[in-house]
Enzyme design. Structure first.
Site, mmCIF file in Angstrom:
data_model
loop_
_atom_site.group_PDB
_atom_site.id
_atom_site.type_symbol
_atom_site.label_atom_id
_atom_site.label_comp_id
_atom_site.label_asym_id
_atom_site.label_seq_id
_atom_site.Cartn_x
_atom_site.Cartn_y
_atom_site.Cartn_z
ATOM 1 N N ALA A 45 0.816 -1.210 0.000
ATOM 2 C CA ALA A 45 0.000 0.000 0.000
ATOM 3 C C ALA A 45 0.856 1.269 0.000
ATOM 4 C CB ALA A 45 -0.923 -0.019 1.213
ATOM 5 N N ASP A 70 9.878 -6.595 -4.011
ATOM 6 C CA ASP A 70 8.811 -7.081 -3.133
ATOM 7 C C ASP A 70 8.503 -8.517 -3.524
ATOM 8 O OD1 ASP A 70 6.405 -7.705 -1.813
ATOM 9 O OD2 ASP A 70 5.894 -5.586 -1.691
ATOM 10 N N ASP A 75 6.185 -10.508 -2.245
ATOM 11 C CA ASP A 75 4.828 -10.959 -1.934
ATOM 12 C C ASP A 75 3.946 -11.046 -3.167
ATOM 13 O OD1 ASP A 75 5.339 -11.250 0.686
ATOM 14 O OD2 ASP A 75 4.319 -9.451 1.369
ATOM 15 N N ASN A 82 -5.602 -6.801 -0.950
ATOM 16 C CA ASN A 82 -4.734 -5.647 -1.197
ATOM 17 C C ASN A 82 -5.436 -4.549 -1.993
ATOM 18 O OD1 ASN A 82 -2.003 -7.918 -1.934
ATOM 19 N ND2 ASN A 82 -2.643 -7.110 0.031
ATOM 20 N N CYS A 86 2.659 -22.449 29.773
ATOM 21 C CA CYS A 86 1.667 -23.125 30.620
ATOM 22 C C CYS A 86 0.273 -22.531 30.422
ATOM 23 C CB CYS A 86 2.076 -23.066 32.097
ATOM 24 S SG CYS A 86 1.970 -21.426 32.841
#
Length: 980
Positions: free
Chosen positions: A426, A453, A455, A461, A553
């Protein structure tokens, strides 16, 4: 979906029913149009009466050369290009005149009216009309003139906001409530409440003072860990437990008309080092409006005479304001000189803020701006004071609007710039737009913009990455660059959502002395940071506190919040469908046959992971029926047997050594969940788990297999193992970490041999049986069932522990670690970055640079000076910064002693220790190291044939014996003297 996380469904639905009118589709207007179309209003009318000119090419990124040739109207030229940003928004163009004689009744069809490039007289007329309507039409006006910008909002006499911040309601675990007036509530240790006086809370699960449950109280903060709630003296004594939950309450905001606000403006202060600036810019821009009215034109570019005239007008304007602010001559003169010009990045920043105000106006979500925002870029033009006026004059090209603000020389520097843009999401898309309008990298002989980039473009998007369209989905940029690549860049710009990647990029910038401009957003929040060699600290100079991890835990046995159960389900997904299948495949790639493995373990050989792999092989489902059976057995194990085991280990009446109950807040006792086929949650878990098991074990299934009838038939026939309590110790230590390896007993080993023999004899250890298909978690593909499994598993565990469940949408955000995003914030941040880039290119002094933090929801925008680089003193006036690197040139027979002497002669201090990476070349106290002084640097370092230099770390003897050695800067040693 990323925007839904910012606004919420109610606001999204309101927005999708709203009609908006926008007048003026110049550089600022097109920014606002882009952002609100991406956001998703129902309809937008863009109005403009001007024709496209060459000037527009440098300010409106949707106007093309052919629009100028054909003399098209600006609204009509941009219409189809902005409309294709979002097919759900109806976009129309209007070219009718809008002036003082226009009948404004046509505006009644709109919920919000936005004006840009409209005279002040007409702004007042339209504002009066909007304010007078019932309900009022929300009014916004915005302008960018040269180095100054203004934004004004009027949402009517009263404007109700249901959620002022958009933040998740806080949940506070209670450790004590006093029986007093006022009653003091104390939080659990080390868990500050982060509340503010005046907020409202409701209570639940309080034991003892039970009348508080379900009641709402206004609080007063006492300390970071306590607050008061009114009189509790008549209530029962508090025993234990309880959760206080913040209640969002509506807030009313009040607005005045433009006419009144002009003389007594209420301004948002963006730079606290200059609190007087908003009023000074207010006066300057009013003076500009008066100049236009008086002379029928804008001040001429760079004209000092017009600037003097405007300064006189500003002085008289100041007298008409209620508090008579002081006139800032510099702002007035520079506004006059640049008013015809246009800084596209400033429009991007203001357009982002203005667009968010539009969304507030039509949704009632977030706090509106009250009522003015002024931003100036005096920092950009002040260093240009001595630049000749001819530098700013038009040349007849697309950069004339920019040139009028920053001069031709700076324009040429931008054209010749080499920029490396890391990240093209973006912010990256917005940055490319800003680069194009500024002409970055557009030089004829020099200049380059490089993008990287890895991706893929996803559907989610498209509502903020405005360069992408549906046909780009699943396309990606992918480049890799060596360290030397950074030396060829002038500036690095990052647009990343990954902190570790930022740290790496920063380290390359420091090593290669390259400026870095960083930015990021999270929902309506955003930041920018400028890093300039030798002037500022680096990105790595400061560290955010580490993300708080959920104790092992808590995840395994004692969840207290829905985030804990979601993370548990996410971990179960990773373990069952990714990690274990990967280990299974890796094992059988190492040992290609079951017979070989059997022979080895029989001979006493220990094979890593052998027991778990054989266990998986022996239980491998080989049909759809077995996948469903396995899912049903897992249901019983996870959501019934686990609860029974914990209650066996810690019965409900268990007490700690101090006499307090074991099961008290934040520990919640679990209760077994009885399987009910007709419960959608139970059924959803079985189906999603069975589908994933079938995928990893390569078992085919059909639509019929997924039918309720088939699933019911299989689950009804499953023989669920009975619960058998175990004496295993349950981990309760919150500091304990998950063990890396679980020890395997001799009985388990014998059992493994038996199981493997059985698999081989049954022909169930053949080549195909020794393979699984690991699944990579993918949050954005709704058809893969990943989020379905995690949602079902998480909510079943929440039910078991009586925790409020989360819907699929919230689960997806938490499990997928999704960062909420909206186009308004990314546009604003990218504009601020590009403004700082201009300063970097101009080689400005440290005081010119500004970092920014903004939150458009509240709204706040805070500019701060960059952190000055820290200087480390060695001694005797010798010092260095993170940007310093000493350099030593050697020759073929250069010894370590020669190197040490060379450092002393050149820099005035003698190293006492020399290190190469993790290799200690010279530490005097180490045996044999004194002899190394006679060895050549070539022999010590052993460089490859093509290696010209090595980077070394040196340190120096402390001034006082017993102190630590003094650090030094990195030293680059060249094996031979380089030519100049």
């Amino acid at each position: 979906s990323r925007q839904r996380y910012v606004l919420g469904d109610t606001a999204m639905q309101k927005m999708a029913q709203s009609h908006v009118f926008l007048s003026g589709i110049g550089g600022l207007g097109v920014e606002i149009a882009k952002n609100i179309i991406l956001a998703g209003v129902k309809a937008l009318t863009v109005h403009d009466t001007k024709q496209c000119t060459k000037w527009d090419l440098g300010i409106n990124f949707f106007i093309h050369e052919d629009d100028i040739i054909s003399q098209r109207n600006r609204a009509e030229a941009t219409l189809h290009r902005i409309a294709e940003l979002n097919p759900y928004v109806h976009v129309a163009a209007s070219t009718v005149p809008l002036d003082e004689t226009t009948d404004l009744s046509f505006l009644k069809q709109y919920q919000c009216v936005i004006l840009t490039e409209v005279s002040l007289l007409l702004q007042k007329k339209i504002n009066d009309f909007c304010h007078a309507q019932q309900p009022p039409i929300k009014f916004i006006s915005a302008d960018v003139y040269g180095i100054c910008s203004r934004l004004f909002c009027d949402f009517g006499d009263e404007f109700e906001v249901l959620d002022t911040t958009g933040e998740e309601p806080k949940e506070i675990f209670i450790s004590n409530i006093t029986q007093s007036n006022p009653g003091i509530v104390t939080c659990l240790e080390n868990h500050p409440h982060r509340l503010e006086t005046g907020q409202f809370l409701t209570f639940r699960e309080v034991n003892g003072m039970s009348c508080l449950n379900g009641s709402t109280h206004q609080i007063t903060v006492v300390s970071p860990y306590s607050f008061s709630i009114g009189d509790t003296s008549d209530m029962e004594p508090y025993l234990h437990g309880g959760i206080a939950v913040q209640v969002k309450t509506p807030k009313m905001f009040y607005f005045e008309r433009l006419e009144k606000q002009l003389t007594n403006p209420l301004c948002l202060v963006a730079d606290f080092s200059k609190p007087e600036a908003p009023l000074q810019i207010h006066v300057a821009m009013l003076a500009l409006n008066h100049f236009q009215e008086n002379f029928g034109r804008m001040p001429n570019i760079g004209c000092l005479q017009d600037a003097e005239e405007m300064l006189k007008i500003a002085v008289s304007v100041s007298e008409t304001l209620e508090n008579k602010p002081q006139v800032n001559g510099d702002i007035v003169k520079w506004l006059s000189r640049t008013a015809q010009g246009f800084l596209a990045p400033l429009a991007a920043a203001v357009g982002g803020v203005a667009s968010q105000e539009v969304l507030k106006a039509v949704t009632g979500k977030f706090s509106p701006l009250q009522q003015w925002l002024y931003i100036d870029m005096l920092d950009i033009v002040t260093p240009l004071e001595k630049t000749g006026s001819e530098e700013f004059l038009p040349r007849g090209d697309r950069y004339d609007a920019l040139r009028a603000c920053i001069g031709d020389s700076l324009c040429q520097k931008l054209h010749n710039l080499n920029v490396f843009l890391v990240g093209c999401g973006a912010i990256g898309c917005e940055m490319l737009k800003n680069f194009a309008l500024l002409g970055v990298g557009a030089g004829q002989d020099k200049g380059l913009v490089t993008i990287t980039d890895p991706d893929l473009i996803e559907k989610s998007n498209l509502n903020r990455q405005f360069l992408f369209r549906p046909h780009h989905i699943q396309v990606c940029f992918l480049n890799t660059y060596s360290d030397e690549f950074y030396t060829k860049q002038d500036v690095i710009v990052t647009a990343l959502d990954n902190v570790e990647a930022r740290r790496y990029i920063d380290s390359r910038c420091v090593a290669n002395l390259r400026p870095l401009v960083d930015s990021g957003t999270m929902g309506t929040k955003g930041h920018t940071e400028v890093i300039v060699p030798h002037l500022t600290e680096s990105y790595n100079s400061h560290r955010d506190p580490p993300e708080e991890e959920i104790p092992f835990c808590t995840l395994k046995s004692f969840p207290a919040a829905i985030e804990h159960t979601i993370q548990w389900a996410r971990d179960k997904f990773e373990s069952s469908f990714s990690h274990k299948p990967s280990l299974f495949n890796k094992f059988w790639q190492t040992y290609p046959s079951a017979e070989e493995v059997l022979q080895r373990i029989k001979s006493g050989e220990s094979l890593e992971g052998c027991f778990h792999v054989i266990k998986t092989l022996s239980r491998r489902p080989r049909s759809w029926t077995q996948c469903v059976e396995l899912a049903r057995v897992k249901f019983e194990k996870y959501f019934s047997h686990k609860a029974l085991q914990l209650l066996h280990s810690f019965p409900l009446d268990t007490r700690l050594k101090d006499g307090s109950l074991f099961w008290q807040s934040p520990k919640r006792p679990p209760f077994p969940v009885k399987f009910e086929f007709n419960d959608p949650l139970h059924y959803g878990f079985i189906v999603s788990a069975a589908k994933l098991f079938a995928t990893v074990y390569c078992v085919p299934f059909t639509e019929k297999d997924l039918s309720e009838e088939t699933i019911l038939k299989i689950t009804s026939a499953v023989k669920v193992p009975e619960f058998r309590p175990s004496n295993k110790v349950v981990q309760t230590d919150e500091t304990a970490r998950k063990p890396d390896h679980i020890p395997v007993s001799s009985e388990d080993e014998r059992n493994a041999i038996f199981q493997l023999e059985k698999s081989i004899l049954s022909n169930e250890a053949l080549e195909n049986d020794l393979q699984m298909k690991p699944i990579s978690f993918e949050k954005d593909d709704d058809s893969n069932g990943h989020i379905d499994f995690i949602t079902a598993a998480s909510n079943l565990r929440a039910k078991m522990y009586n925790i409020e469940p989360a819907d699929r949408f919230k689960t997806k955000r938490i499990a997928g670690k999704i960062i909420p995003a909206i186009a308004t914030a990314t546009a604003a941040v990218s504009g601020l970055v590009a403004l700082e880039l201009i300063k970097v290119v101009g080689g400005y002094p440290a005081e010119a640079y500004k970092n920014c933090f903004l939150n458009l929801a509240i709204p706040i925008m805070v500019f701060t000076e960059t952190a000055e680089v820290r200087r480390t003193e060695i001694r005797n006036g010798i010092s260095f910064t993170i940007w310093d690197r000493w350099t030593i040139y050697g020759k073929e027979d250069f010894t370590l002693l020669d190197f040490i002497n060379a450092v002393r002669e050149k820099y005035g201090i003698e190293p006492t220790m020399v290190v190469q990476g993790v290799k200690m070349l010279y530490v005097p106290v180490m045996p044999g190291h004194i002899k190394r002084l006679k060895l050549t640097m070539q022999k010590l370092v052993k460089p490859s044939a093509d290696k010209k230099y090595v980077d070394l770390t040196v340190s120096f003897a402390p001034e006082t014996d017993g102190d630590e050695d003094l650090p030094g800067p990195p030293v680059r040693y060249y094996f031979v003297q380089e030519d100049n």
